[in-house]
Design a protein around this motif. Structure first.
Motif, mmCIF file in Angstrom:
data_model
loop_
_atom_site.group_PDB
_atom_site.id
_atom_site.type_symbol
_atom_site.label_atom_id
_atom_site.label_comp_id
_atom_site.label_asym_id
_atom_site.label_seq_id
_atom_site.Cartn_x
_atom_site.Cartn_y
_atom_site.Cartn_z
ATOM 1 N N VAL A 1 43.135 30.497 57.264
ATOM 2 C CA VAL A 1 44.079 31.439 58.185
ATOM 3 C C VAL A 1 45.457 30.482 57.742
ATOM 4 N N ALA A 2 46.315 29.685 57.323
ATOM 5 C CA ALA A 2 47.350 28.673 57.058
ATOM 6 C C ALA A 2 47.779 29.661 55.431
ATOM 7 N N ALA A 3 47.298 30.835 54.890
ATOM 8 C CA ALA A 3 47.411 30.476 54.561
ATOM 9 C C ALA A 3 47.787 32.496 54.420
ATOM 10 N N MET A 4 47.614 33.000 55.341
ATOM 11 C CA MET A 4 47.539 33.954 55.458
ATOM 12 C C MET A 4 48.975 34.052 57.017
ATOM 13 N N ASN A 5 48.885 32.458 57.403
ATOM 14 C CA ASN A 5 50.036 32.561 57.985
ATOM 15 C C ASN A 5 49.687 33.922 59.334
ATOM 16 N N ILE A 6 48.567 33.374 59.579
ATOM 17 C CA ILE A 6 48.422 34.456 61.043
ATOM 18 C C ILE A 6 47.286 33.361 61.978
ATOM 19 N N GLY A 7 47.432 33.227 63.550
ATOM 20 C CA GLY A 7 46.937 32.524 64.582
ATOM 21 C C GLY A 7 45.747 33.473 64.942
ATOM 22 N N PRO A 8 44.957 32.356 66.374
ATOM 23 C CA PRO A 8 44.648 33.141 66.821
ATOM 24 C C PRO A 8 44.112 34.142 67.820
ATOM 25 N N ASN A 9 45.987 35.321 67.730
ATOM 26 C CA ASN A 9 45.847 36.053 68.751
ATOM 27 C C ASN A 9 46.195 37.341 67.578
ATOM 28 N N PHE A 10 45.818 36.895 66.345
ATOM 29 C CA PHE A 10 45.404 38.508 65.109
ATOM 30 C C PHE A 10 44.560 38.864 65.223
ATOM 31 N N PHE A 11 43.484 37.698 65.950
ATOM 32 C CA PHE A 11 42.148 38.475 65.789
ATOM 33 C C PHE A 11 41.388 39.302 67.288
ATOM 34 N N ASN A 12 42.349 39.434 68.171
ATOM 35 C CA ASN A 12 42.454 40.953 68.844
ATOM 36 C C ASN A 12 42.356 41.776 68.636
ATOM 37 N N THR A 13 42.969 42.964 67.420
ATOM 38 C CA THR A 13 42.563 43.183 66.829
ATOM 39 C C THR A 13 41.877 43.897 65.599
ATOM 40 N N ASP A 14 41.644 42.332 64.714
ATOM 41 C CA ASP A 14 40.509 42.326 63.250
ATOM 42 C C ASP A 14 39.497 41.088 63.486
ATOM 43 N N PHE A 15 38.256 42.264 63.971
ATOM 44 C CA PHE A 15 37.010 41.485 63.861
ATOM 45 C C PHE A 15 36.672 41.620 62.502
ATOM 46 N N ARG A 16 36.631 42.433 61.095
ATOM 47 C CA ARG A 16 36.441 42.323 60.280
ATOM 48 C C ARG A 16 37.103 40.728 59.697
ATOM 49 N N THR A 17 37.823 40.478 59.421
ATOM 50 C CA THR A 17 38.879 39.247 59.030
ATOM 51 C C THR A 17 38.098 38.131 59.700
ATOM 52 N N LEU A 18 37.802 38.248 61.183
ATOM 53 C CA LEU A 18 36.945 36.863 61.810
ATOM 54 C C LEU A 18 36.464 36.917 60.903
ATOM 55 N N GLY A 19 35.168 37.737 60.815
ATOM 56 C CA GLY A 19 33.346 38.197 60.355
ATOM 57 C C GLY A 19 33.699 37.386 59.232
ATOM 58 N N PHE A 20 34.279 37.345 58.439
ATOM 59 C CA PHE A 20 34.506 36.649 57.303
ATOM 60 C C PHE A 20 34.442 35.331 57.338
ATOM 61 N N LEU A 21 35.510 35.058 58.309
ATOM 62 C CA LEU A 21 36.040 33.319 58.439
ATOM 63 C C LEU A 21 35.015 32.600 59.152
ATOM 64 N N PHE A 22 34.403 33.624 59.850
ATOM 65 C CA PHE A 22 32.812 32.799 60.388
ATOM 66 C C PHE A 22 32.705 32.705 59.328
ATOM 67 N N GLU A 23 32.302 32.867 58.427
ATOM 68 C CA GLU A 23 30.832 32.986 57.496
ATOM 69 C C GLU A 23 31.236 31.890 56.937
ATOM 70 N N SER A 24 32.376 31.748 55.869
ATOM 71 C CA SER A 24 33.269 30.452 55.762
ATOM 72 C C SER A 24 33.228 29.124 56.813
ATOM 73 N N LEU A 25 33.169 29.033 57.726
ATOM 74 C CA LEU A 25 32.548 28.111 58.784
ATOM 75 C C LEU A 25 31.585 27.415 59.422
ATOM 76 N N CYS A 26 30.440 28.694 58.150
ATOM 77 C CA CYS A 26 29.177 28.682 59.266
ATOM 78 C C CYS A 26 28.292 28.165 57.460
ATOM 79 N N ILE A 27 29.330 27.948 56.273
ATOM 80 C CA ILE A 27 29.022 27.454 55.644
ATOM 81 C C ILE A 27 29.391 26.535 55.333
ATOM 82 N N ARG A 28 30.734 26.166 56.104
ATOM 83 C CA ARG A 28 30.772 24.134 55.885
ATOM 84 C C ARG A 28 29.966 23.886 57.046
ATOM 85 N N ASP A 29 29.890 24.150 58.020
ATOM 86 C CA ASP A 29 28.341 23.398 58.848
ATOM 87 C C ASP A 29 27.636 23.586 58.490
#
Length: 426
Positions: free
Chosen positions: A294-322
């Motif tokens: 998220v920091a590398a792409m210089n985005i934040g929470p509001n970005f995902f109001n219109t981009d659920f595809r990117t959110l899906g990949f980041l969600f997968e990364s979070l699941c892997i971490r957990d």
């Protein structure tokens, strides 16, 4: 400030009963020193400016004197006094006692030591905080209980809504950020970590000067391709228009980021259920925590109001971490399965006793059916393989799970478990 319990607490305690010393590794800012201090009875902090000069003077001449103190004795930022490694190793050989020392240090500096410390100094990797450690997962579902008693799962309800999940992804599992109550301010920790990695740590890790802008470009491309089996040529092509970086230099930068525990790719699982040419074997690009992307792409929470595809990949990364954190006491490792026929398991969680779970990661409700079908098909391929390969059977999956960002967890009629990430724990 109250200490938040970590899953590695128990692992550290166990290792101290077996080995003379434990070296805690992991990315900068994940809580290594704070965790070590919970078990240590005395501490030497080489970064304490009031005492640093004296410590380093003793360490360079008679380092054995620094070993005097109650044990376990913690040496924080031990790499500033590299002679301490050999001194600890000799002390363990002399005493033959477990639980003598704990070492922590910055992942931004590699130290060459004359002895590995094998069988004397055990390594323990820490991850950023999982959602359960940060208090955002209610922990209704124990991952290990699922493995041991899958029949007991009868559903669950997550308290984590989509806005909370997005905030957790953007903020990351950094203890400092989690302890900041203001949501916007908590996002600054991951941004600073990203900047420091590019500007300072990528060069300091092994003393090789690296171009900060190239580091940024690599991490941005990694972030755009996170949790996808993208080959390195694609990353190189992505950044080549902005750099003249060679392939050799690119791999050198990746190795530096791996030493920093920033890059954390996911290996492919290649069981003999398809021809070798059918199974994708490229690593999935991944980072130790989705907040870095998220920091590398210089985005934040509001970005995902219109981009659920990117959110899906980041969600997968979070699941892997957990899932890595939840299974760490049982030697948990993760891989993924994908073939050219479109069959996939986003994550295969392996335990050290041979058991494993096939998992699909689906942010929303609408994708659950498709994910479950994939898992059942892979299980069916394993069964078909075992019919003809009696001497080399493949273990059937112990669990088939669709991990979601939704509210409700349940058992499907086909046996697949649907579990929100906001309900999981170790």
């Amino acid at each position: 400030m109250t200490y938040r319990k970590r899953f590695v607490d128990e692992i550290l305690e166990r290792k101290l009963k077996v080995f003379g010393a434990v070296l805690i590794t992991g990315p900068k800012g994940c809580g290594k020193t704070t965790t070590a201090k919970q078990k240590a009875k005395s501490v030497v902090e080489f970064q304490d400016e009031d005492l640093r000069e004296g410590y380093l003077s003793v360490a360079s001449t008679t380092p054995s004197k620094l070993l005097v103190g109650e044990r376990p004795r913690l040496f924080d930022e031990w790499q500033d006094a590299p002679k301490i490694w050999g001194t600890i190793r000799k002390s363990i050989d002399d005493t033959q006692l477990p639980g003598q020392f704990i070492l922590t240090g910055s992942s931004s500096q590699t130290v060459n030591v004359p002895h590995t410390g094998t069988l004397r100094i055990s390594r323990l990797q820490m991850y950023p905080m999982s959602l359960f450690e940060s208090g955002e997962s209610n922990g209704e579902v124990s991952l290990m209980n699922l493995f041991d008693h899958p029949e007991t799962f009868d559903g669950c309800i997550s308290d984590l809504d989509i806005d909370g999940l997005i905030q957790a992804i953007c903020r990351g599992g950094w203890p400092t950020a989690i302890n900041i109550p203001e949501k916007d301010n908590s996002l600054l920790v991951a941004k600073d970590l990203f900047e420091q990695t590019c500007l300072v740590d990528a060069s300091n890790v092994d003393g090789v000067k690296r171009n900060p802008e190239w580091v940024k470009l690599i991490l941005r491309s990694y972030s755009r391709n996170i949790c996808q089996p993208t080959d390195n040529k694609t990353i190189l092509a992505d950044i080549y228009s902005n750099t003249n970086i060679s392939e050799v230099t690119y791999y050198d930068y990746i190795q530096a980021l791996e030493k920093l525990y920033i890059v954390s790719d996911v290996e492919a699982w290649c069981p003999a259920i398809r021809s070798k040419s059918a199974i994708r074997s490229s690593k999935k690009k991944n980072l130790i925590d989705p907040s870095i992307a998220v920091a590398a792409m210089n985005i934040g929470p509001n970005f995902f109001n219109t981009d659920f595809r990117t959110l899906g990949f980041l969600f997968e990364s979070l699941c892997i971490r957990d899932l890595k954190a939840y299974s760490s006491a049982h030697g948990g490792t993760v891989s993924y399965y994908r073939d050219r026929y479109g069959l996939e398991a986003d994550l295969v969680l392996h335990l050290d006793d041979g058991r494993y779970a096939l998992c699909e990661i689906k942010l929303g409700q609408s994708e659950i059916d498709e994910g479950a079908k994939h898992l059942l098909k892979i299980e069916e391929l394993v069964k078909e393989h075992n019919k003809t390969e009696k001497q080399m059977p493949i273990r059937l999956p112990d669990l088939k799970i669709v991990i979601t960002g939704t509210k409700y967890g349940y058992r499907r009629e086909d046996g697949v478990l649907v579990i929100p990430i906001g309900c999981l724990r170790d």
